[in-house]
Design an enzyme around this catalytic site. Structure first.
Site, mmCIF file in Angstrom:
data_model
loop_
_atom_site.group_PDB
_atom_site.id
_atom_site.type_symbol
_atom_site.label_atom_id
_atom_site.label_comp_id
_atom_site.label_asym_id
_atom_site.label_seq_id
_atom_site.Cartn_x
_atom_site.Cartn_y
_atom_site.Cartn_z
ATOM 1 N N ASP A 106 -35.038 -17.401 -50.666
ATOM 2 C CA ASP A 106 -35.157 -15.970 -50.914
ATOM 3 C C ASP A 106 -36.406 -15.686 -51.755
ATOM 4 O O ASP A 106 -37.189 -16.583 -52.047
ATOM 5 C CB ASP A 106 -33.875 -15.494 -51.596
ATOM 6 C CG ASP A 106 -33.643 -14.000 -51.481
ATOM 7 O OD1 ASP A 106 -34.369 -13.340 -50.720
ATOM 8 O OD2 ASP A 106 -32.732 -13.497 -52.159
ATOM 9 N N HIS A 107 -36.541 -14.454 -52.194
ATOM 10 C CA HIS A 107 -37.714 -13.957 -52.932
ATOM 11 C C HIS A 107 -38.446 -15.034 -53.728
ATOM 12 O O HIS A 107 -37.890 -15.638 -54.641
ATOM 13 C CB HIS A 107 -37.280 -12.876 -53.929
ATOM 14 C CG HIS A 107 -36.830 -11.612 -53.290
ATOM 15 N ND1 HIS A 107 -37.684 -10.595 -52.956
ATOM 16 C CD2 HIS A 107 -35.597 -11.209 -52.915
ATOM 17 C CE1 HIS A 107 -37.004 -9.598 -52.401
ATOM 18 N NE2 HIS A 107 -35.732 -9.947 -52.364
ATOM 19 N N HIS A 129 -31.801 -3.690 -55.113
ATOM 20 C CA HIS A 129 -30.964 -4.853 -55.420
ATOM 21 C C HIS A 129 -29.839 -4.443 -56.360
ATOM 22 O O HIS A 129 -30.002 -3.584 -57.220
ATOM 23 C CB HIS A 129 -31.792 -5.949 -56.098
ATOM 24 C CG HIS A 129 -32.717 -6.665 -55.173
ATOM 25 N ND1 HIS A 129 -34.049 -6.858 -55.439
ATOM 26 C CD2 HIS A 129 -32.505 -7.226 -53.950
ATOM 27 C CE1 HIS A 129 -34.608 -7.522 -54.445
ATOM 28 N NE2 HIS A 129 -33.694 -7.758 -53.529
ATOM 29 N N HIS A 177 -33.004 -5.986 -47.329
ATOM 30 C CA HIS A 177 -32.723 -6.511 -48.660
ATOM 31 C C HIS A 177 -31.865 -5.509 -49.430
ATOM 32 O O HIS A 177 -31.865 -4.320 -49.153
ATOM 33 C CB HIS A 177 -34.029 -6.753 -49.422
ATOM 34 C CG HIS A 177 -34.729 -8.011 -49.034
ATOM 35 N ND1 HIS A 177 -34.716 -9.147 -49.801
ATOM 36 C CD2 HIS A 177 -35.457 -8.322 -47.943
ATOM 37 C CE1 HIS A 177 -35.405 -10.099 -49.207
ATOM 38 N NE2 HIS A 177 -35.862 -9.617 -48.065
#
Length: 345
Positions: free
Chosen positions: A95-96, A211, A248
């Protein structure tokens, strides 16, 4: 071989876009959370994506080591073994990863895959995300293009982000002034810079995503942004340029917004906050219900069965697996596994 190879992963992504469903991409940070995802996906008969973030990798390596690449390798090696026992395919993803962490996280994992391929072994991970969203778009795409060139040689898929996902994940918080909506001009530039490389990539185009999880109405999603971006790139470069999109900040989103995003080409939706809660909630219930067993109250000895971590972690695994199954249903993916349909390929 339930950890997908490159051809299987590509087929998964293409089928999802054509069928207007998406794969849940669940962040894990331990063997127990990884096992929970396998269990949930298998029970829903859906393939999926298991991913490790920089923080998740650091945690998995142990609090005395905190080495993000080491932890990610450990989880991936477990999944290569454990996934063979489940009748689904999973793709392994990171991920990120911001530009300043590439040298410590993504690139060591790419080196490990290159080493494995030279020895005739399968890739360690199937894909990696480079998050250059905090950079000017030109710099973001310059780094992405270099990565994609390298990834092409090892059948690795790159995920990039154009626009900024709000909120906070793994200690990285978007600025209050961040541009939360990707523009058609952004995506035209993505296609111009990357499509000529001839390698697969995924695009996280942002449409107000945040998020974390919030009360209804707190997050203003505009899925039509994805439609506008797809139409722009198809009009300029043709149907073959249509993106495979990533959503996301999927935790807590309204179902109608999720489905609209799927209709516009989202094939992967990241879910972390909701599955974290689903993992922790049964542990909290166990502790409250069996407080006099997990604690040595008033000089007593407690109850070993109550404080044995296997007892409450098994409950946590089951709780997280159920949330994964719900995600599969919401993403229209139940019963879509490719496993068993590729014999003789």
């Amino acid at each position: 071989m339930p950890v997908a190879d490159y051809e299987t992963y590509c087929e998964m992504l293409d089928r999802a876009r054509a069928g207007r469903f998406a794969y849940p991409a669940i962040n894990v940070s331990s063997l127990t959370t990884a096992n929970a995802v396998l269990k949930g996906l298998a029970e829903a008969r859906c393939d999926g994506i298991i991913q490790v973030s920089t923080g998740g990798g650091a945690f998995a390596s142990g609090t005395a080591v905190k080495e993000m690449a080491l932890g990610a390798i450990s989880i991936a090696e477990h999944l290569h073994r454990a996934a063979q026992r489940y009748p689904i395919y999973v793709a392994l993803h990171t991920d990120h990863c911001q530009a300043d962490k590439l040298e410590a996280f993504v690139l060591p994992l790419v080196v490990e895959t290159e080493r494995r391929r030279a020895a005739g072994q399968p890739n360690l991970f199937n894909s990696h995300m480079f998050d250059g969203s905090a950079l000017p778009l030109a710099e973001n795409l310059e780094i992405a293009a270099r990565l994609l060139e390298r990834f092409k040689a090892s059948d690795l898929i790159l995920e990039i982000e154009a626009g900024v996902v709000g909120g906070e994940e793994d200690g990285i918080r978007a600025e209050a002034s961040a541009r939360l909506y990707t523009t058609p001009e952004d995506t035209l530039e993505v296609a111009r810079r990357l499509n000529g490389i001839g390698a697969r990539y995924l695009l996280a185009a942002t449409f107000g995503n945040v998020h974390g999880v919030y009360k209804p109405g707190a997050v203003k999603l505009r899925p039509e942004v994805l439609k506008e971006c797809q139409e722009a790139v198809v009009a300029r470069y043709g149907e073959t340029a249509r993106f495979h999109l990533v959503f996301h900040g999927g935790s807590g989103s309204e179902l109608h917004e999720i489905h609209e995003a799927l209709d516009y080409g989202v094939v992967k939706m990241n879910i972390d906050t909701d599955t974290q809660y689903a993992f922790t909630r049964p542990i909290a219930a166990h502790m409250f219900t069996h407080y006099d067993g997990v604690l040595k109250v008033d000089g007593e000895v407690g109850d070993k069965k109550a404080y044995d971590p296997r007892t409450y972690l098994a409950l946590a695994e089951a709780g997280m697996a159920e949330r994964v199954k719900r995600a599969v249903t919401e993403l229209r993916g139940a019963g879509t596994t490719l496993f068993g349909s590729q014999e003789g390929r």
